[in-house]
Design a protein around this motif. Structure first.
Motif, PDB file in Angstrom:
ATOM      1  N   LEU A 105       0.836  -1.204   0.000  1.00 38.93           N
ATOM      2  CA  LEU A 105       0.000   0.000   0.000  1.00 38.93           C
ATOM      3  C   LEU A 105       0.870   1.254   0.000  1.00 38.93           C
ATOM      4  O   LEU A 105       0.587   2.224  -0.703  1.00 38.93           O
ATOM      5  CB  LEU A 105      -0.945   0.008   1.206  1.00 38.93           C
ATOM      6  CG  LEU A 105      -2.141  -0.934   1.133  1.00 38.93           C
ATOM      7  CD1 LEU A 105      -2.907  -0.919   2.447  1.00 38.93           C
ATOM      8  CD2 LEU A 105      -3.064  -0.578  -0.022  1.00 38.93           C
ATOM      9  N   ALA A 106       1.916   1.230   0.792  1.00 39.47           N
ATOM     10  CA  ALA A 106       2.798   2.397   0.868  1.00 39.47           C
ATOM     11  C   ALA A 106       3.696   2.504  -0.364  1.00 39.47           C
ATOM     12  O   ALA A 106       3.957   3.607  -0.866  1.00 39.47           O
ATOM     13  CB  ALA A 106       3.648   2.332   2.124  1.00 39.47           C
ATOM     14  N   ASP A 107       4.169   1.370  -0.872  1.00 41.53           N
ATOM     15  CA  ASP A 107       5.096   1.377  -1.995  1.00 41.53           C
ATOM     16  C   ASP A 107       4.418   1.808  -3.297  1.00 41.53           C
ATOM     17  O   ASP A 107       5.049   2.423  -4.149  1.00 41.53           O
ATOM     18  CB  ASP A 107       5.704  -0.025  -2.164  1.00 41.53           C
ATOM     19  CG  ASP A 107       6.887  -0.027  -3.110  1.00 41.53           C
ATOM     20  OD1 ASP A 107       7.720   0.902  -3.024  1.00 41.53           O
ATOM     21  OD2 ASP A 107       6.975  -0.966  -3.931  1.00 41.53           O
ATOM     22  N   THR A 108       3.160   1.479  -3.445  1.00 42.55           N
ATOM     23  CA  THR A 108       2.449   1.822  -4.687  1.00 42.55           C
ATOM     24  C   THR A 108       1.859   3.226  -4.650  1.00 42.55           C
ATOM     25  O   THR A 108       1.353   3.713  -5.655  1.00 42.55           O
ATOM     26  CB  THR A 108       1.306   0.816  -4.948  1.00 42.55           C
ATOM     27  OG1 THR A 108       0.429   0.803  -3.817  1.00 42.55           O
ATOM     28  CG2 THR A 108       1.851  -0.575  -5.206  1.00 42.55           C
ATOM     29  N   LEU A 109       1.938   3.896  -3.533  1.00 38.81           N
ATOM     30  CA  LEU A 109       1.323   5.213  -3.357  1.00 38.81           C
ATOM     31  C   LEU A 109       2.142   6.290  -4.089  1.00 38.81           C
ATOM     32  O   LEU A 109       3.310   6.524  -3.772  1.00 38.81           O
ATOM     33  CB  LEU A 109       1.280   5.523  -1.852  1.00 38.81           C
ATOM     34  CG  LEU A 109       0.266   6.520  -1.373  1.00 38.81           C
ATOM     35  CD1 LEU A 109      -1.138   6.041  -1.664  1.00 38.81           C
ATOM     36  CD2 LEU A 109       0.426   6.727   0.123  1.00 38.81           C
ATOM     37  N   PRO A 110       1.550   6.950  -5.089  1.00 40.22           N
ATOM     38  CA  PRO A 110       2.296   8.028  -5.777  1.00 40.22           C
ATOM     39  C   PRO A 110       2.261   9.318  -4.943  1.00 40.22           C
ATOM     40  O   PRO A 110       1.498   9.439  -3.995  1.00 40.22           O
ATOM     41  CB  PRO A 110       1.539   8.195  -7.087  1.00 40.22           C
ATOM     42  CG  PRO A 110       0.171   7.695  -6.819  1.00 40.22           C
ATOM     43  CD  PRO A 110       0.279   6.679  -5.741  1.00 40.22           C
ATOM     44  N   GLU A 111       3.091  10.266  -5.325  1.00 43.99           N
ATOM     45  CA  GLU A 111       3.119  11.541  -4.608  1.00 43.99           C
ATOM     46  C   GLU A 111       1.809  12.270  -4.828  1.00 43.99           C
ATOM     47  O   GLU A 111       1.237  12.250  -5.911  1.00 43.99           O
ATOM     48  CB  GLU A 111       4.287  12.410  -5.108  1.00 43.99           C
ATOM     49  CG  GLU A 111       5.333  12.551  -4.052  1.00 43.99           C
ATOM     50  CD  GLU A 111       6.417  13.498  -4.479  1.00 43.99           C
ATOM     51  OE1 GLU A 111       6.211  14.707  -4.415  1.00 43.99           O
ATOM     52  OE2 GLU A 111       7.462  12.962  -4.872  1.00 43.99           O
ATOM     53  N   GLY A 112       1.327  12.897  -3.789  1.00 48.54           N
ATOM     54  CA  GLY A 112       0.098  13.662  -3.877  1.00 48.54           C
ATOM     55  C   GLY A 112      -1.133  12.850  -3.497  1.00 48.54           C
ATOM     56  O   GLY A 112      -2.243  13.367  -3.514  1.00 48.54           O
ATOM     57  N   THR A 126     -10.943  -2.358   1.282  1.00 47.28           N
ATOM     58  CA  THR A 126     -11.550  -1.092   0.897  1.00 47.28           C
ATOM     59  C   THR A 126     -10.578  -0.005   1.341  1.00 47.28           C
ATOM     60  O   THR A 126     -10.249   0.094   2.524  1.00 47.28           O
ATOM     61  CB  THR A 126     -12.919  -0.899   1.589  1.00 47.28           C
ATOM     62  OG1 THR A 126     -13.749  -2.007   1.239  1.00 47.28           O
ATOM     63  CG2 THR A 126     -13.571   0.382   1.136  1.00 47.28           C
ATOM     64  N   VAL A 127     -10.114   0.782   0.368  1.00 49.62           N
ATOM     65  CA  VAL A 127      -9.123   1.829   0.644  1.00 49.62           C
ATOM     66  C   VAL A 127      -9.784   3.181   0.387  1.00 49.62           C
ATOM     67  O   VAL A 127     -10.371   3.403  -0.675  1.00 49.62           O
ATOM     68  CB  VAL A 127      -7.872   1.647  -0.265  1.00 49.62           C
ATOM     69  CG1 VAL A 127      -6.868   2.753  -0.031  1.00 49.62           C
ATOM     70  CG2 VAL A 127      -7.251   0.283  -0.035  1.00 49.62           C
ATOM     71  N   ARG A 128      -9.667   4.070   1.368  1.00 50.84           N
ATOM     72  CA  ARG A 128     -10.166   5.440   1.217  1.00 50.84           C
ATOM     73  C   ARG A 128      -8.971   6.379   1.291  1.00 50.84           C
ATOM     74  O   ARG A 128      -8.047   6.156   2.068  1.00 50.84           O
ATOM     75  CB  ARG A 128     -11.154   5.770   2.331  1.00 50.84           C
ATOM     76  CG  ARG A 128     -12.460   5.016   2.200  1.00 50.84           C
ATOM     77  CD  ARG A 128     -13.411   5.331   3.350  1.00 50.84           C
ATOM     78  NE  ARG A 128     -14.598   4.514   3.258  1.00 50.84           N
ATOM     79  CZ  ARG A 128     -14.693   3.270   3.651  1.00 50.84           C
ATOM     80  NH1 ARG A 128     -13.650   2.686   4.178  1.00 50.84           N
ATOM     81  NH2 ARG A 128     -15.814   2.591   3.518  1.00 50.84           N
ATOM     82  N   GLY A 129      -9.045   7.417   0.465  1.00 42.82           N
ATOM     83  CA  GLY A 129      -7.925   8.347   0.479  1.00 42.82           C
ATOM     84  C   GLY A 129      -8.287   9.661  -0.195  1.00 42.82           C
ATOM     85  O   GLY A 129      -9.414   9.890  -0.617  1.00 42.82           O
ATOM     86  N   ARG A 130      -7.247  10.510  -0.268  1.00 42.56           N
ATOM     87  CA  ARG A 130      -7.404  11.838  -0.888  1.00 42.56           C
ATOM     88  C   ARG A 130      -6.241  12.044  -1.836  1.00 42.56           C
ATOM     89  O   ARG A 130      -5.120  11.620  -1.570  1.00 42.56           O
ATOM     90  CB  ARG A 130      -7.403  12.906   0.193  1.00 42.56           C
ATOM     91  CG  ARG A 130      -8.547  12.676   1.196  1.00 42.56           C
ATOM     92  CD  ARG A 130      -8.515  13.684   2.262  1.00 42.56           C
ATOM     93  NE  ARG A 130      -8.989  14.928   1.644  1.00 42.56           N
ATOM     94  CZ  ARG A 130      -9.434  15.953   2.297  1.00 42.56           C
ATOM     95  NH1 ARG A 130      -9.463  15.937   3.601  1.00 42.56           N
ATOM     96  NH2 ARG A 130      -9.851  17.032   1.691  1.00 42.56           N
ATOM     97  N   ALA A 139      -3.013   6.758 -11.495  1.00 40.98           N
ATOM     98  CA  ALA A 139      -1.651   6.226 -11.356  1.00 40.98           C
ATOM     99  C   ALA A 139      -1.595   5.244 -10.181  1.00 40.98           C
ATOM    100  O   ALA A 139      -0.948   4.188 -10.272  1.00 40.98           O
ATOM    101  CB  ALA A 139      -0.657   7.359 -11.157  1.00 40.98           C
ATOM    102  N   TYR A 140      -2.278   5.587  -9.094  1.00 41.36           N
ATOM    103  CA  TYR A 140      -2.310   4.703  -7.923  1.00 41.36           C
ATOM    104  C   TYR A 140      -2.982   3.372  -8.298  1.00 41.36           C
ATOM    105  O   TYR A 140      -2.500   2.298  -7.925  1.00 41.36           O
ATOM    106  CB  TYR A 140      -3.048   5.390  -6.772  1.00 41.36           C
ATOM    107  CG  TYR A 140      -3.030   4.604  -5.478  1.00 41.36           C
ATOM    108  CD1 TYR A 140      -1.868   4.014  -5.008  1.00 41.36           C
ATOM    109  CD2 TYR A 140      -4.179   4.446  -4.718  1.00 41.36           C
ATOM    110  CE1 TYR A 140      -1.850   3.306  -3.828  1.00 41.36           C
ATOM    111  CE2 TYR A 140      -4.175   3.747  -3.543  1.00 41.36           C
ATOM    112  CZ  TYR A 140      -3.000   3.164  -3.099  1.00 41.36           C
ATOM    113  OH  TYR A 140      -2.986   2.455  -1.927  1.00 41.36           O
TER     114      TYR A 140
END
Length: 184
Positions: A105-112, A126-130, A139-140
């Motif tokens: 989850l952390a490794d695939t997370l792009p900037e922003g 289930t992943v929630r984010g901004r 991209a994510y």
């Protein structure tokens, strides 16, 4: 001339034949009774022998039934122990998966892109984010799809907050376990 009466010898002979017949009849009756008694005794012995054999078989069947019940109880205990061992084995193999999950989850997370919540139900996540832009969410999703540990990302919703123009998103994806050779 002397008179000889031949009649008494016939009566004597008749009496002797009747006596002989009576003796033979008594002898046949005694012999028949002896044979009948022996036959009855022999058949009664055979019946008693068969009863003893049946009783022996019933006793042995009862012993075997107890043994079968013990075996079934042991089989049940064995199945329970095997089920417990399988649960423990699955837990042992799944232990490192949570580490891989958070790493991926952390490794695939792009900037922003920032995650606000992760919920797991079995192998479904289930992943929630901004994110600053929708392109970063795309991209994510591409990064997640390329991961060996996470598969099939599906975007449920993406909303733009009017005040700070940040996109909130919800993704559904599946956690997988790659083959042993690929885990290195």
């Amino acid at each position: 001339m002397p008179r000889i009466n031949l009649l008494p010898w016939r009566e004597e002979r008749r009496r002797q034949l009747i006596q002989e017949f009576a003796r033979q009849t008594v002898l046949v009756v005694m012999l028949g009774t002896a044979i009948g008694g022996y036959a009855w005794y022999h058949v009664d012995g055979l019946i008693e022998n068969q009863r003893d054999r049946n009783d022996y078989l019933r006793d042995e069947i009862a012993l075997l039934q107890k043994d079968i019940e013990e075996i079934e109880e042991l089989e049940s205990t064995k199945d329970q122990l095997l089920a417990r061992m399988n649960v423990i084995q699955r837990l042992q193999t799944r232990r490192p998966q949570i580490v891989h999950l958070f790493f991926e989850l952390a490794d695939t997370l792009p900037e922003g892109v920032h995650l606000t919540g992760v919920q797991q139900s079995g192998d479904d996540l289930t992943v929630r984010g901004r994110a600053v832009s929708k392109a970063q969410v795309s991209a994510y999703m591409r990064n997640l799809n390329a991961s060996q540990w996470l598969q099939n990302p599906r975007l449920e919703v993406i909303e733009t907050d009017g005040s700070d123009r940040v996109n909130s998103f919800t993704l559904h994806l599946a956690q997988t376990t790659p083959n042993e050779g690929e885990q290195s």
